[in-house]
Design a protein around this motif. Structure first.
Motif, PDB file in Angstrom:
ATOM      1  N   SER A  11       0.821  -1.212   0.000  1.00  0.00           N
ATOM      2  CA  SER A  11       0.000   0.000   0.000  1.00  0.00           C
ATOM      3  C   SER A  11       0.853   1.260   0.000  1.00  0.00           C
ATOM      4  CB  SER A  11      -0.972  -0.011   1.174  1.00  0.00           C
ATOM      5  OG  SER A  11      -0.353   0.346   2.341  1.00  0.00           O
ATOM      6  N   ASP A  38      -4.539   2.634 -14.077  1.00  0.00           N
ATOM      7  CA  ASP A  38      -5.128   2.296 -12.778  1.00  0.00           C
ATOM      8  C   ASP A  38      -4.128   1.783 -11.755  1.00  0.00           C
ATOM      9  OD1 ASP A  38      -6.991   1.910 -10.825  1.00  0.00           O
ATOM     10  OD2 ASP A  38      -7.576  -0.064 -11.529  1.00  0.00           O
ATOM     11  N   GLU A  40      -4.244   2.106  -8.770  1.00  0.00           N
ATOM     12  CA  GLU A  40      -4.885   1.704  -7.519  1.00  0.00           C
ATOM     13  C   GLU A  40      -4.968   0.191  -7.411  1.00  0.00           C
ATOM     14  OE1 GLU A  40      -8.701   3.517  -6.620  1.00  0.00           O
ATOM     15  OE2 GLU A  40      -8.701   2.477  -4.711  1.00  0.00           O
TER      16      GLU A  40
ATOM     17  N   ARG B  23     -14.404  -0.692  -2.072  1.00  0.00           N
ATOM     18  CA  ARG B  23     -13.432  -0.074  -2.988  1.00  0.00           C
ATOM     19  C   ARG B  23     -13.435  -0.779  -4.333  1.00  0.00           C
ATOM     20  NH1 ARG B  23      -7.885   1.430   0.052  1.00  0.00           N
ATOM     21  NH2 ARG B  23      -7.194   1.854  -2.039  1.00  0.00           N
ATOM     22  N   GLY B  31     -15.179   1.600 -14.169  1.00  0.00           N
ATOM     23  CA  GLY B  31     -14.499   0.919 -15.258  1.00  0.00           C
ATOM     24  C   GLY B  31     -13.047   0.639 -14.965  1.00  0.00           C
ATOM     25  N   ARG B  32     -12.697   0.521 -13.685  1.00  0.00           N
ATOM     26  CA  ARG B  32     -11.316   0.211 -13.314  1.00  0.00           C
ATOM     27  C   ARG B  32     -11.266  -1.189 -12.747  1.00  0.00           C
ATOM     28  NH1 ARG B  32      -9.432   2.830  -9.059  1.00  0.00           N
ATOM     29  NH2 ARG B  32     -11.260   3.994  -8.480  1.00  0.00           N
ATOM     30  N   MET B  33     -10.057  -1.672 -12.507  1.00  0.00           N
ATOM     31  CA  MET B  33      -9.880  -2.997 -11.942  1.00  0.00           C
ATOM     32  C   MET B  33     -10.093  -2.953 -10.425  1.00  0.00           C
ATOM     33  SD  MET B  33      -9.217  -5.931 -13.046  1.00  0.00           S
ATOM     34  CE  MET B  33      -9.083  -7.434 -12.124  1.00  0.00           C
ATOM     35  N   GLY B  34      -9.533  -1.965  -9.799  1.00  0.00           N
ATOM     36  CA  GLY B  34      -9.695  -1.826  -8.351  1.00  0.00           C
ATOM     37  C   GLY B  34      -8.654  -2.597  -7.574  1.00  0.00           C
ATOM     38  N   PRO B  35      -8.415  -2.201  -6.320  1.00  0.00           N
ATOM     39  CA  PRO B  35      -7.435  -2.879  -5.476  1.00  0.00           C
ATOM     40  C   PRO B  35      -7.959  -4.239  -5.026  1.00  0.00           C
ATOM     41  CG  PRO B  35      -8.577  -1.227  -4.227  1.00  0.00           C
ATOM     42  CD  PRO B  35      -9.080  -1.098  -5.617  1.00  0.00           C
ATOM     43  N   GLN B  39      -7.098  -5.095   0.610  1.00  0.00           N
ATOM     44  CA  GLN B  39      -6.326  -3.849   0.635  1.00  0.00           C
ATOM     45  C   GLN B  39      -6.416  -3.066   1.957  1.00  0.00           C
ATOM     46  OE1 GLN B  39      -4.194  -2.786  -1.757  1.00  0.00           O
ATOM     47  NE2 GLN B  39      -3.705  -1.198  -0.284  1.00  0.00           N
ATOM     48  N   TYR B  42      -3.881  -4.408   4.302  1.00  0.00           N
ATOM     49  CA  TYR B  42      -2.508  -4.049   3.947  1.00  0.00           C
ATOM     50  C   TYR B  42      -2.218  -2.619   4.411  1.00  0.00           C
ATOM     51  CZ  TYR B  42      -2.974  -8.048   0.815  1.00  0.00           C
ATOM     52  OH  TYR B  42      -3.207  -9.287   0.296  1.00  0.00           O
ATOM     53  N   ASP B  43      -3.207  -1.742   4.194  1.00  0.00           N
ATOM     54  CA  ASP B  43      -3.041  -0.355   4.647  1.00  0.00           C
ATOM     55  C   ASP B  43      -2.860  -0.309   6.158  1.00  0.00           C
ATOM     56  OD1 ASP B  43      -3.433   0.375   2.076  1.00  0.00           O
ATOM     57  OD2 ASP B  43      -5.472   1.083   2.339  1.00  0.00           O
ATOM     58  N   PHE B  44      -3.658  -1.132   6.844  1.00  0.00           N
ATOM     59  CA  PHE B  44      -3.562  -1.209   8.304  1.00  0.00           C
ATOM     60  C   PHE B  44      -2.157  -1.606   8.730  1.00  0.00           C
ATOM     61  CE2 PHE B  44      -3.643  -4.096  11.924  1.00  0.00           C
ATOM     62  CZ  PHE B  44      -4.287  -3.360  12.886  1.00  0.00           C
ATOM     63  N   ALA B  45      -1.610  -2.671   8.107  1.00  0.00           N
ATOM     64  CA  ALA B  45      -0.276  -3.149   8.481  1.00  0.00           C
ATOM     65  C   ALA B  45       0.776  -2.095   8.184  1.00  0.00           C
ATOM     66  CB  ALA B  45       0.032  -4.431   7.726  1.00  0.00           C
ATOM     67  N   LYS B  46       0.616  -1.425   7.044  1.00  0.00           N
ATOM     68  CA  LYS B  46       1.592  -0.402   6.705  1.00  0.00           C
ATOM     69  C   LYS B  46       1.549   0.762   7.683  1.00  0.00           C
ATOM     70  CE  LYS B  46       0.728   2.843   4.515  1.00  0.00           C
ATOM     71  NZ  LYS B  46       0.292   3.819   3.522  1.00  0.00           N
ATOM     72  N   LEU B  47       0.324   1.188   8.039  1.00  0.00           N
ATOM     73  CA  LEU B  47       0.207   2.331   8.946  1.00  0.00           C
ATOM     74  C   LEU B  47       0.754   1.999  10.323  1.00  0.00           C
ATOM     75  CD1 LEU B  47      -3.277   3.646   7.915  1.00  0.00           C
ATOM     76  CD2 LEU B  47      -1.157   4.872   7.732  1.00  0.00           C
ATOM     77  N   TYR B 202      -8.841   5.310  10.970  1.00  0.00           N
ATOM     78  CA  TYR B 202      -9.166   4.521   9.777  1.00  0.00           C
ATOM     79  C   TYR B 202     -10.000   3.300  10.162  1.00  0.00           C
ATOM     80  CZ  TYR B 202      -7.692   2.582   5.204  1.00  0.00           C
ATOM     81  OH  TYR B 202      -7.628   2.088   3.944  1.00  0.00           O
TER      82      TYR B 202
END
Lengths: 163, 276
Positions: A11, A38, A40, B23, B31-35, B39, B42-47, B202
């Protein structure tokens, strides 16, 4: 490497700052966020907040007015952090080199980890640069970086206590 | 009973999953793939791995208080106690965020705190009205009795419709994400939080998801399948609204709530009380 650091690469939150460039690079960054490329998918978010960002993505020659802001943004980011300089202007001024209002590149103000060449770089080059930045970021450890030569680094960046 | 306790303890994990799914859904709508769905974790672990940068101790404490009070209100809900108490604990949680945000000198943070108060003014009277409606139908404020009664949506359709528009205010979604406003006041109340303290805020948001959608589930009453259908409908509706609309002025939000949504809910409750 603790348990949590293993997930660090998944991330990367990006802080994007334009130090007075022509917006060409910024359009490429927005294209990377848009549906075709993209980024993201890899968990990258464009956070506008230095306190929550991990990768500082700088574009443009550093003008004298932007110098302090850039330095401040760098110092406000918490410690495992990477700086990516994008585009010819960020490397050494580009076509603005040696102008009276320009600091000639990001390297003269803050330490840079990854360089992305080109004017403007393609989105593929940007994604390559981000991937490389993530690898460097993963090898960094938060303790070493902010405890070692703490005072000296702050002195070198020219930061006075401004409270 | 023991199931609900386990459920309440696992609430942050469930909320994180819902946030991850949201998300992906949002990205697919664009029209995107998205995380990946994981995710948020993962953000939690990183923070958790970032260096803790504290402004001052009260500010950091209030960030953690927000998380704790949100979780507490969820416990009140899941252990079958008073709905009204859960609503008041939610007020306490948001107030902790407001106090934390207004205790720092950053103008963005203070502005975000004031706008967060505007959010509270818009949705809290409605929440109390909704709980009164629950009482009129089921005859009790307790969750266990509400879950035993007939489906509440048959008797409270207008309240349900109004609640669909209250959800974007509570979760800070697009037509009413006045406080968060991540382009203008970058994140509003949470701008000064970083590292582990931002992680508390968060995670508090994940719990808020569970809190809001549990209220949506209560509209199903005895019929749990109907409740799940309502939750899924509300989830997609709110995401569609989030993607399709732009941000409104905070005055418009308060006006919309006080002139349209709250009278709508009040009308429903008055009619219900007259014909009971």
């Amino acid at each position: 490497m603790g348990i949590f650091s293993k997930f660090r690469k998944k991330s990367p939150w990006i802080l994007h700052y334009n130090t007075g460039g022509c917006n060409g690079c910024d359009i490429e960054i927005l294209a990377a966020l848009a549906p075709k490329y993209d980024i993201e998918r890899f968990g990258a978010l464009n956070k506008g907040n230095p306190k929550q960002a991990d990768i500082l993505l700088v574009t443009g020659p550093v003008t004298k007015n932007c110098k302090d802001v850039l330095r401040r943004l760098y110092l406000e980011m918490p410690e495992p952090k990477v700086v990516v300089a994008m585009g010819a202007c960020a490397h050494g001024g580009g076509i603005f080199r040696n102008f009276y209002h320009v600091e000639n590149g990001v390297d003269n103000v803050i330490p840079v980890d990854v360089w992305i060449p080109g004017c403007a770089p393609r989105v593929e080059a940007l994604i390559d640069g981000i991937v490389e930045a993530i690898e460097i970021w993963q090898q960094k450890s938060k303790e070493k970086e902010y405890m070692r030569n703490h005072e000296e680094n702050y002195e070198r960046l020219g930061v006075k206590d401004d409270n | 009973m023991i199931n609900w306790i386990i459920f309440a303890f696992l609430a942050p994990i469930l909320g994180g999953l819902i946030y991850g799914i949201e998300r992906v859904v949002k990205a697919r709508m664009q029209g995107r793939m998205g995380p990946p769905v994981m995710q948020p974790f993962y953000d939690f672990a990183k923070l958790m791995d970032k260096r803790p940068l504290m402004i001052h101790s009260l500010h950091a404490l209030m960030g953690i208080m927000y998380f704790v009070a949100e979780w507490f209100s969820l416990f009140v809900l899941f252990l079958g106690h008073d709905v009204l108490i859960a609503v008041f604990f939610h007020v306490l949680a948001v107030l902790a965020l407001v106090i934390g945000a207004s205790s720092v000198r950053s103008p963005y943070s203070v502005l975000g705190a004031l706008r967060e108060l505007m959010h509270m003014i818009s949705y809290e009277p409605f929440m109390v009205l909704m709980v009164v409606g629950f009482y009129l139908v089921s005859g009790s404020f307790s969750i266990n009795d509400i879950l035993q009664s007939e489906p509440l949506i048959y008797k409270l359709p207008l309240v349900f419709m109004a609640f669909l528009f209250i959800i974007p205010m509570m979760l800070q979604k697009s037509p009413f994400d006045v406080a968060e406003a991540h382009q203008e006041i970058i994140g509003g109340p949470e701008i000064e939080y970083s590292g582990p303290f931002y992680e508390a805020v968060y995670t508090g948001k994940w719990i808020e998801y569970i809190y809001v959608f549990f209220f949506m589930f209560l509209f199903g009453g005895r019929n749990y399948i109907l409740g799940v259908i309502l939750v899924i409908f509300a989830f997609f509706f709110v995401n569609l609204l989030d993607n399709a609309t732009a941000r409104l002025d905070f005055r418009k939000m308060v006006k919309f709530s006080w002139i349209f949504l709250i009278p709508l809910a009040a009308l429903n409750i008055i009619l219900l009380a007259l014909w009971r």
